[in-house]
Design a protein around this motif. Structure first.
Motif, PDB file in Angstrom:
ATOM      1  N   THR A  65       3.804  47.883 -67.508  1.00  0.00           N
ATOM      2  CA  THR A  65       4.537  49.146 -67.335  1.00  0.00           C
ATOM      3  C   THR A  65       3.797  50.295 -68.001  1.00  0.00           C
ATOM      4  N   ARG A  66       3.305  50.052 -69.214  1.00  0.00           N
ATOM      5  CA  ARG A  66       2.586  51.093 -69.940  1.00  0.00           C
ATOM      6  C   ARG A  66       1.356  51.552 -69.150  1.00  0.00           C
ATOM      7  N   ARG A  69       2.444  53.671 -66.016  1.00  0.00           N
ATOM      8  CA  ARG A  69       2.927  55.015 -66.360  1.00  0.00           C
ATOM      9  C   ARG A  69       1.791  55.918 -66.855  1.00  0.00           C
ATOM     10  N   GLY A 100       9.218  53.431 -69.740  1.00  0.00           N
ATOM     11  CA  GLY A 100       9.203  54.028 -68.406  1.00  0.00           C
ATOM     12  C   GLY A 100       9.857  53.224 -67.314  1.00  0.00           C
ATOM     13  N   ASP A 102      12.763  51.990 -64.836  1.00  0.00           N
ATOM     14  CA  ASP A 102      13.871  52.724 -64.228  1.00  0.00           C
ATOM     15  C   ASP A 102      15.184  51.956 -64.308  1.00  0.00           C
ATOM     16  N   THR A 159       8.724  59.315 -64.723  1.00  0.00           N
ATOM     17  CA  THR A 159       9.157  58.179 -63.923  1.00  0.00           C
ATOM     18  C   THR A 159      10.181  58.678 -62.913  1.00  0.00           C
ATOM     19  N   GLU A 162      13.435  59.524 -64.737  1.00  0.00           N
ATOM     20  CA  GLU A 162      13.287  60.759 -65.504  1.00  0.00           C
ATOM     21  C   GLU A 162      13.292  61.972 -64.571  1.00  0.00           C
ATOM     22  N   HIS A 204      15.861  57.928 -71.934  1.00  0.00           N
ATOM     23  CA  HIS A 204      15.271  58.717 -70.853  1.00  0.00           C
ATOM     24  C   HIS A 204      15.097  60.177 -71.264  1.00  0.00           C
ATOM     25  N   ASN A 207      12.171  60.612 -73.521  1.00  0.00           N
ATOM     26  CA  ASN A 207      10.911  60.598 -72.774  1.00  0.00           C
ATOM     27  C   ASN A 207      10.644  61.937 -72.104  1.00  0.00           C
ATOM     28  N   LYS A 211       7.482  64.606 -72.826  1.00  0.00           N
ATOM     29  CA  LYS A 211       6.551  65.012 -71.783  1.00  0.00           C
ATOM     30  C   LYS A 211       6.574  66.521 -71.536  1.00  0.00           C
TER      31      LYS A 211
END
Length: 240
Positions: A65-66, A69, A100, A102, A159, A162, A204, A207, A211
């Motif tokens: 996942t890391r 993303r 990240g 969902d 994501t 997000e 979420h 995050n 960003k």
């Protein structure tokens, strides 16, 4: 167009059962038994959605996942990820979402329910393309058709969940939302109790703030104590 899904699961029986259910539902299904194979398939095929086990050989679900993303390719960085795991602790769920993911499904689970969640997620993503007008707040711009976000002209990689949350906030500037209401946004049309922990919304939002470089000042998403969160309509002033 037939949607392509990828199952990354080291348990052959679970993988086989899910593959059968999803093919019966009309999807093109790819499978992998370890993380490295799964990553290669994602990069080659760019599926619409990935069902990802966490405890994988070679490359675990968290690391996979890391890497997705962090990808410079928007088609990879924004892929919808449903984590599938036997780990039921809330902290594991939150860590997965902060990385990240969902959605997060714990074993044992109903294959029919998972298919329904997948169908609902894909339907929700398709439906959002009909809301065509870009949303703008100062230097922040969100395009719901191309599913892009820019801040002062620079792309912001979010994501899918997000992105959905930020779009919902921007469509309702100044209105406070409870965590429960925001959970409904992220899981609209899903079947069953998808995300029973309201703390997942906090993950979420954290995050999104990071960003947008908004962690300390809360220029865009403001905490409403005792309620939840709201989008700050005057974010246009002096941003970023």
């Amino acid at each position: 167009m037939t949607k392509t899904l990828l199952i990354v699961e080291d348990d052959a029986q679970i993988r086989h059962v899910l593959e059968g259910y999803l093919k019966q539902a009309g999807y093109r299904v790819l499978t992998a038994g370890d993380g490295r194979t799964g990553l290669a398939l994602v990069q080659q095929e760019k599926p619409h959605l990935v069902v990802l086990d966490l405890m994988l050989p070679e490359l675990d679900g968290w690391e996979l996942t890391r890497r997705l993303r962090a990808s410079p390719d928007p088609a990879l960085a924004g892929i919808y990820i449903i984590m599938l795991t036997a780990r039921v602790e809330e902290t594991d769920r939150v860590v997965g979402l902060e990385l990240g993911a969902d959605d997060y499904v714990t074993k044992p689970f109903s294959p029919r329910e998972l298919v329904a969640r997948i169908r609902a997620a894909l339907r929700r993503l398709e439906g959002q393309s009909g809301q065509a007008q870009p949303l703008v707040a100062g230097a922040l711009r969100l395009d719901p058709v191309y599913r892009t976000v820019t801040l002062a002209g620079k792309p912001v990689d979010l994501t899918r969940t997000e992105f959905d949350l930020l779009a919902h906030f921007m469509r309702h500037p100044g209105r406070p939302f409870t965590r429960s209401e925001l959970l409904d946004v992220t899981q609209r049309d899903a079947v069953g109790d998808v995300s029973p922990y309201e703390r997942t919304i906090d993950a979420h939002v954290k995050n999104i703030r990071q960003k947008l470089d908004d962690t300390d000042r809360e220029r865009y998403i403001e905490t409403v104590h005792g309620v939840g969160y709201r989008f700050v309509p005057q974010a246009a002033e002096g941003s970023p």
